[in-house]
Design a protein around this motif. Structure first.
Motif: not given
Length: 349
Positions: A135-138, A175-178
């Motif tokens: 649920a958390a991307d940077s 999870d995702g970085g960008i």
């Protein structure tokens, strides 16, 4: 002084001469101006930043200067992070915004740019070890029913997580970085330092994300180290990837899929597994390769259906980018990336 030492001195001098405060974006996000010349408003917490964005309703321009400091040493168990609720700053259906981190700031929340959001800059933020798992991307840029974000500039940020394998989390402890998806377009991702990430940069969320055919993304002068994959993972659309440094990539690098095409130009690759590939989708993607520097430690594997750039040849012409740029020679990219990428570099170029 030895010849090798002289070379290092001259290269360092050349890089130093090239480092100056960044004036504006290059590439598909070149029209981005964010909040422009509006006076910065200081915010020290996620709650303060969100309150300012929520109260901003006329799109006349907003510059937020984030001054908060998070002590990452307080996270004693990285595997506890993914089970906690995500913390995210929402920039949704708002435009003409700059979020810039103070020189010594640090954050433990993500940033979500969504829907009818345009002309947004995220710059000089240090973001690390987020809680919330999948649920958390940077940094996430996402189209919605209200619209598709455009003219976005992600610049000089430091983003990090952990490659620790956490029981129960699979590959989503962080999870995702960008990440960008669902039609987000005309974006420049520049001078960022991303490390210790399993999934660095998604560009198109699934094989059915046909809205991503409109995506136009430039990645330049970024530093990607000690990561697993998605540099980016591209489905559909067009990407221009130049002057980036890739080191210690453990699964795959640039993965172009679903008829996407990428111009991969004057990058520096070392210790990378599958640096340029097309795999794991129902259709392959294509690339034009120009003047890349290929160092030591390059390895490949070939799962069923994969296409790899093992001979470093192009598979399709990219055509004109439509904007002006001057790439540095690939062999010089590593030194420049180390000197200039990430937060706390005084926005050096």
């Amino acid at each position: 002084m030895k010849v090798t030492q002289l070379k290092v001195v001259f290269l360092a001098a050349a890089v130093a001469a090239a480092t100056s405060a960044v004036a504006g974006p290059i590439g598909y996000g070149a029209a981005t101006t964010g909040g422009g010349s509006k006076s910065p408003v200081n915010v020290a917490t996620l709650a303060e930043a969100q309150a300012k964005i929520n109260a901003y309703t006329d799109n006349s321009g907003l510059v937020l200067r984030y001054t908060g400091k998070f002590d990452y040493n307080t996270i004693t168990d990285v595997c506890a992070q993914w089970q906690k609720p995500a913390q995210t700053l929402e920039i949704k259906n708002k435009s003409n915004i700059t979020l810039i981190g103070a020189s010594d700031s640090s954050a433990n929340f993500g940033i979500h740019i969504a829907g009818n959001a345009h002309n947004v800059i995220v710059q000089n933020m240090m973001i690390g070890l987020l809680q919330g798992g999948e649920a958390a991307d940077s940094i996430s840029i996402e189209g919605m029913s209200s619209g598709q974000p455009s003219n976005i500039w992600i610049d000089h940020n430091t983003i990090f997580a952990s490659l620790t394998s956490c029981p129960g989390a699979g590959d989503a402890s962080f999870d995702g970085g960008i990440d960008m998806k669902k039609g987000a377009h005309h974006i420049t991702v520049s001078y960022n330092h991303v490390y210790n990430y399993q999934k660095v940069a998604l560009n198109g969320y699934s094989d059915s994300d046909t809205a991503n055919a409109n995506a136009r993304t430039t990645y330049h002068n970024n530093r990607f180290e000690h990561v697993k994959s998605r540099l980016p993972l591209q489905r559909f659309g067009m990407t221009h990837i130049f002057n980036n440094y890739f080191n210690d990539v453990q699964t795959s690098g640039i993965n172009v899929r679903m008829d996407g095409i990428s111009l991969i130009e004057a990058n520096y690759f070392e210790n990378v597994k599958n640096p340029v590939t097309s795999r794991d989708s129902s259709r392959i993607g294509y690339w034009e390769l120009r003047d890349n520097y290929v160092g030591s430690g390059i390895t490949w594997d070939s799962p069923s259906g994969a296409v790899n750039a093992t001979s470093w040849g192009s598979t399709q012409s990219y055509g004109p980018t439509g904007y002006s740029y001057t790439p540095l020679a690939g062999a010089n990219v590593k030194a420049k990336a180390i000197a200039t990428a990430g937060a706390r570099t005084n926005l050096a170029q």
